[in-house]
Design a protein around this motif. Structure first.
Motif, short mmCIF file in Angstrom:
data_model
loop_
_atom_site.label_atom_id
_atom_site.label_comp_id
_atom_site.label_asym_id
_atom_site.label_seq_id
_atom_site.Cartn_x
_atom_site.Cartn_y
_atom_site.Cartn_z
N ALA A 1 12.08 -29.99 11.25
CA ALA A 1 11.93 -29.07 10.11
C ALA A 1 12.85 -27.88 10.25
CB ALA A 1 10.47 -28.61 10.00
N LEU B 1 16.53 -28.78 9.50
CA LEU B 1 16.77 -28.86 8.06
C LEU B 1 16.92 -27.46 7.47
CD1 LEU B 1 16.88 -30.77 5.58
CD2 LEU B 1 14.41 -30.49 5.38
N TYR C 1 13.75 -29.20 -2.60
CA TYR C 1 13.79 -30.24 -1.56
C TYR C 1 13.37 -29.71 -0.19
CZ TYR C 1 15.37 -33.64 1.83
OH TYR C 1 15.41 -34.52 2.87
N THR D 1 9.76 -30.59 1.79
CA THR D 1 9.96 -31.44 2.95
C THR D 1 9.51 -30.74 4.22
OG1 THR D 1 11.87 -32.49 1.88
CG2 THR D 1 11.65 -32.79 4.26
N LYS E 1 5.71 -30.68 4.53
CA LYS E 1 5.13 -31.93 5.02
C LYS E 1 5.29 -32.07 6.53
CE LYS E 1 5.85 -34.48 0.70
NZ LYS E 1 6.63 -35.57 0.03
N LEU E 2 6.46 -31.68 7.03
CA LEU E 2 6.71 -31.75 8.47
C LEU E 2 5.81 -30.77 9.23
CD1 LEU E 2 10.61 -32.08 8.51
CD2 LEU E 2 8.95 -33.84 9.15
#
Length: 308
Positions: free
Chosen positions: A27, A30, A84, A88, A91-92
């Motif tokens: 995470a 990203l 995005y 994302t 969720k991680l």
């Protein structure tokens, strides 16, 4: 009888710690790429490359004004982060929080709260993430004795409460420092762009296109990070006060520590991320302080005194 210290150092427990660390790292990676594109790359394009392409040292055929291109790039980054990266990363974070919760529940001997946490992360996923960590990092020594070993001398409920205090004490201090660093970085990036615009004698429209819009990704991240960390710090300080109050009870029950653990899980799931390089930089000094406080707590409970 297995002690807390024994359970936290079993292969199963270590794999859970490595897995949650790897999920958080994914995470953070990203989010890190987003920040790299939105701050240093954006500043290089805006402060160095654009003026260079418009300077007298570049042949007229090669001259090109990057203002609109940079503004479009900044807007794309901003929307990319909103639609995005944020979902994302959320969720991680939830997956990592579940893995860490399963570690805590096993080490504490506490039942899994399926109503709050839902299904556990399957062992296959834990094995995959822990294996990925071992391949990329190699050194797993920092994940033994996750909680100060002396805590295992306390009874079950007291030991759980002491571990929870360690979690909260560590995180509060780290977040306060990281929040200041992020705010400073965003202000610095904006200031450099603004100074460049001032010396270029930008008009209002040029200032918006060349300074405000290119700074949007950094500004939105800094604002979001500031308020997320502020909320997390407030919640954790409130939780830490709750653990202090509970520790003064004549009888600490499993219900008390379960309620605190529920709040810790929710905080982990929703907390903003702190990058690994900052965590690693602060780790050794903070661990010494937290471990010292835990050892003193154990001595007060077990022997009724403090010692150096």
């Amino acid at each position: 009888m297995q002690t807390l210290n024994y359970r936290q150092n079993t292969p199963e427990s270590i794999n859970r710690l490595l897995a949650q660390k790897q999920v958080y790292t994914d995470a953070k990676t990203l989010q890190g790429w987003y920040l790299f594109l939105s701050i240093p790359v954006m500043m290089i394009l805006n402060v160095l490359v654009k003026p260079l392409l418009l300077s007298k040292w570049v042949e007229e055929a090669w001259r090109f004004d990057l203002t609109n291109t940079i503004a479009l790039f900044a807007l794309i980054l901003t929307f990319y982060e909103l639609f995005y990266i944020k979902p994302t990363v959320a969720k991680l974070k939830e997956k990592a929080a579940k893995i860490q919760e399963s570690f805590d529940c096993f080490v504490y001997g506490l039942e899994w709260n399926s109503v709050l946490c839902g299904e556990k992360i399957c062992d296959t996923d834990v094995a995959l993430y822990s294996s990925k960590f071992k391949k990329s990092q190699g050194n797993v020594n920092n994940y033994f004795d996750w909680y100060t070993p002396d805590i295992s001398q306390l009874d079950k409920n007291q030991s759980m409460l002491a571990c929870q205090k360690e979690n909260l004490g560590w995180d509060i201090v780290q977040r306060k420092k990281f929040k200041k660093l992020v705010t400073f970085g965003a202000v610095l990036a904006f200031s450099i762009s603004a100074i460049a615009g001032f010396y270029s004698e930008f008009k209002i429209q040029e200032f918006i296109l060349s300074v405000i819009i290119p700074s949007l990704p950094a500004i939105t991240y800094a604002i979001s990070n500031h308020f997320d960390n502020l909320e997390a710090i407030t919640n954790k300080e409130s939780l830490k006060s709750a653990t202090d109050n509970v520790s003064r009870f004549s009888s600490i029950t499993t219900k008390h520590v379960r309620n605190i653990q529920n709040s810790i899980y929710l905080n982990r799931k929703d907390n903003s991320l702190i990058f690994d390089w900052f965590y690693d930089y602060e780790r050794e000094s903070m661990q010494r302080g937290i471990s010292y406080a835990s050892r003193q707590l154990v001595r007060r409970i077990c022997f009724g005194r403090d010692s150096e």
